[in-house]
Design an enzyme around this catalytic site. Structure first.
Site, PDB file in Angstrom:
ATOM      1  N   HIS A   1      -2.343  -2.256  -9.863  1.00 15.92           N
ATOM      2  CA  HIS A   1      -3.313  -1.680  -8.948  1.00 15.92           C
ATOM      3  C   HIS A   1      -4.561  -2.534  -8.953  1.00 15.92           C
ATOM      4  O   HIS A   1      -4.930  -3.074  -9.999  1.00 15.92           O
ATOM      5  CB  HIS A   1      -3.666  -0.246  -9.367  1.00 15.92           C
ATOM      6  CG  HIS A   1      -4.278   0.539  -8.258  1.00 15.92           C
ATOM      7  ND1 HIS A   1      -5.616   0.481  -7.967  1.00 15.92           N
ATOM      8  CD2 HIS A   1      -3.721   1.365  -7.343  1.00 15.92           C
ATOM      9  CE1 HIS A   1      -5.856   1.251  -6.926  1.00 15.92           C
ATOM     10  NE2 HIS A   1      -4.730   1.789  -6.520  1.00 15.92           N
TER      11      HIS A   1
ATOM     12  N   ASP B   1       2.813   5.472  -6.812  1.00 12.58           N
ATOM     13  CA  ASP B   1       4.075   5.362  -6.079  1.00 12.58           C
ATOM     14  C   ASP B   1       5.303   5.248  -6.974  1.00 12.58           C
ATOM     15  O   ASP B   1       6.424   5.285  -6.474  1.00 12.58           O
ATOM     16  CB  ASP B   1       4.026   4.150  -5.136  1.00 12.58           C
ATOM     17  CG  ASP B   1       3.033   4.362  -4.014  1.00 12.58           C
ATOM     18  OD1 ASP B   1       3.084   5.440  -3.411  1.00 12.58           O
ATOM     19  OD2 ASP B   1       2.218   3.472  -3.752  1.00 12.58           O
TER      20      ASP B   1
ATOM     21  N   HIS C   1       0.888  -1.187   0.000  1.00 15.08           N
ATOM     22  CA  HIS C   1       0.000   0.000   0.000  1.00 15.08           C
ATOM     23  C   HIS C   1       0.913   1.221   0.000  1.00 15.08           C
ATOM     24  O   HIS C   1       1.730   1.378  -0.899  1.00 15.08           O
ATOM     25  CB  HIS C   1      -0.913  -0.124   1.224  1.00 15.08           C
ATOM     26  CG  HIS C   1      -2.055   0.834   1.287  1.00 15.08           C
ATOM     27  ND1 HIS C   1      -2.435   1.640   0.260  1.00 15.08           N
ATOM     28  CD2 HIS C   1      -2.934   1.104   2.310  1.00 15.08           C
ATOM     29  CE1 HIS C   1      -3.490   2.366   0.632  1.00 15.08           C
ATOM     30  NE2 HIS C   1      -3.801   2.068   1.874  1.00 15.08           N
TER      31      HIS C   1
END
Ligand code: CMC
Length: 427
Positions: free
Chosen positions: A305, A361, A266
């Site tokens: 994702h 990210d 995460h």
């Protein structure tokens, strides 16, 4: 006639007509479908892959189209036009503020940025090499001891002071955690500069009489904060809602959310991306690394994702923000490796068939590093802006009459009932 689903149970020969609304089947209705022993049908969904647990009006994602909206506004417009605090107001209250509302909101947040001195001592009590997320989690959970009214059962009816407090204190807590790790004295917040500028000042000010960060870098961090402010029912938000479902106040819930965010799948992925890029070390090693990923040796961190099966819209904005930052700081040498990883992965059959694209990210760590942050701080930089989203979702859940205490089912796989055997008779 309303929409329904007709199910024929081949175990019993019975036929059932179950209502469908908003494209959704109520899992509770499945329970009406019973086997010969009278056991109701249960849905099994590890990781809640296809289970909606609430109605929400905070954020909307269309994974196939790569769309993210906050309260109906496209993320691209908000990132370009709004400050983080403006977006935080939008998430919490549902509408963009008027000029007067924004002035009041900024004033209130600015005036709650100080933290109790005993919380500072709590941070001080940690070992210097403790991860900033561990300090942040403990410090946030300790706040309910300093503001006991945050535990009142009807707090959700008037949570505004606690919401302001927590949004205001997050940068101070994160900055103090960082300064503590670096063995540097704490810098206290000021009430006459912006939220993001205050944060950078508390982090980076050394002996300067009046430290002012480069406005282009402040703007870049502001954009990153906007992009991270909410992301509907992800792992940490679901944690916040779950902890709230037993009647907890915002500090306990957000502290639990910080814990969920910490994981490398995460929010911890941004830190993991940077470590991965460093391990790869040189652009010539990229093909070998990709081969390792495809044979299950590692994951390509910052890729993939659960919801986006297209380019994450936040990654696109971050990539262009990275170039703005590098104009000020010089190019991060790891960028070349990241670009090559992306180029190869986007052409490779393994990633294409699994619809794995860069997520938020993938590039954020490169910017954070260029701004002067150590990788250990990256996830804390995610937690600060996500606090607005967590609080909006906490408030929405607490005021939702449909919600109940979270209590999922299990499929028991242990031994059938058996009887106690005294220790001297056990084989
Ligand atoms: N690298 C290599 N293979 C991958 C990756 C990856 N990053 N992500 C998914 N896969 C493969 C996976 O092995 C599986 O292959 P197969 O079908 O052959 O078994 C397939 O793609 C589906 O993956 P999954 O693990 O079932 O998908 P998920 O929806 O449960 O996981 C995820 C989503 C984000 C946890 C995962 O893509 C991942 O681990 N990514 C790397 C970590 C990361 O970047 N996380 C940040 C997510 S965005 C920000 C946030 O949520 O905080």
């Amino acid at each position: 006639m309303g929409e329904t689903l007709t199910i024929r149970d081949n175990r019993t020969g019975e036929t059932y007509e179950l209502p469908v609304s908003e494209g959704t089947l109520r899992a509770k209705d499945l329970f009406r479908i019973r086997d010969a022993d009278g056991h109701g049908l249960v849905s099994f969904d590890p990781g809640m892959f296809n289970t909606a647990t609430c109605h929400s009006s905070v954020a909307y994602i269309h994974g196939d189209k790569g769309i993210l909206d906050y309260r109906g506004y496209p993320i691209e417009e908000l990132a370009e036009r709004c400050s983080y605090l403006e977006v935080a107001y939008l998430l919490v209250y549902g509408e963009l503020p008027t000029g007067a509302q924004l002035d009041q909101w900024e004033y209130d947040i600015n005036h709650h940025m100080f933290i109790p001195e005993n919380v500072k001592k709590l941070i001080d009590a940690f070992p210097y090499d403790a991860h900033p997320m561990a300090k942040l989690m403990s410090a946030v959970s300790s706040l309910h001891a300093f503001y006991p009214e945050s535990r009142e059962a009807d707090l959700h009816l008037s949570p505004h002071l606690q919401i302001r407090r927590l949004i205001a204190k997050m940068p101070t807590l994160a900055a103090f955690s960082y300064r503590h790790s670096a063995g540097l004295p704490f810098v206290y917040p000021r009430d006459d500069i912006s939220y993001v500028e205050n944060f950078m000042r508390m982090l980076f000010m050394m002996g300067e009489r009046d430290y002012r960060p480069d406005p282009r870098l402040v703007h870049a961090l502001e954009v990153l904060f906007v992009l991270h402010a909410d992301h509907e029912q992800n792992c940490s938000t679901t944690t916040v809602r779950t902890v709230a479902s037993s009647g907890n106040g915002p500090y306990t819930c957000v502290s639990a959310g910080i814990g969920a965010l910490f994981g490398p799948l995460h929010g911890g992925a941004n830190e993991a991306v940077l470590r991965m890029l460093r391990e790869i070390g040189d652009v010539s090693h990229v093909p070998e690394f990709i081969r390792g990923v495809k044979t299950g040796g590692a994951r390509l961190m910052g890729f993939g994702h659960r919801v986006y099966k297209n380019y994450d819209p936040r990654a696109r904005i971050i990539k262009s923000t990275a170039h703005d930052v590098f104009e000020v700081t010089g190019v991060n040498p790891l960028l070349e490796i990241a670009l090559e990883l992306e180029r190869i992965a986007l052409e490779d059959e393994y990633f294409v068939t699994r619809r794995l694209y860069p997520n938020v990210d993938f590039y954020s760590g490169l910017i954070y590093e260029a701004l002067g942050f150590e990788p250990e701080m990256f996830t804390a930089l995610f937690a600060i802006p996500r606090t607005a989203g967590w609080l909006a979702q906490w408030m929405e859940g607490a005021n939702d009459a449909e919600q109940k205490i979270v209590r999922p089912k299990q499929i028991y796989t242990g031994p059938a009932r058996r009887h106690f055997v005294p220790i001297d008779q056990r084989g």
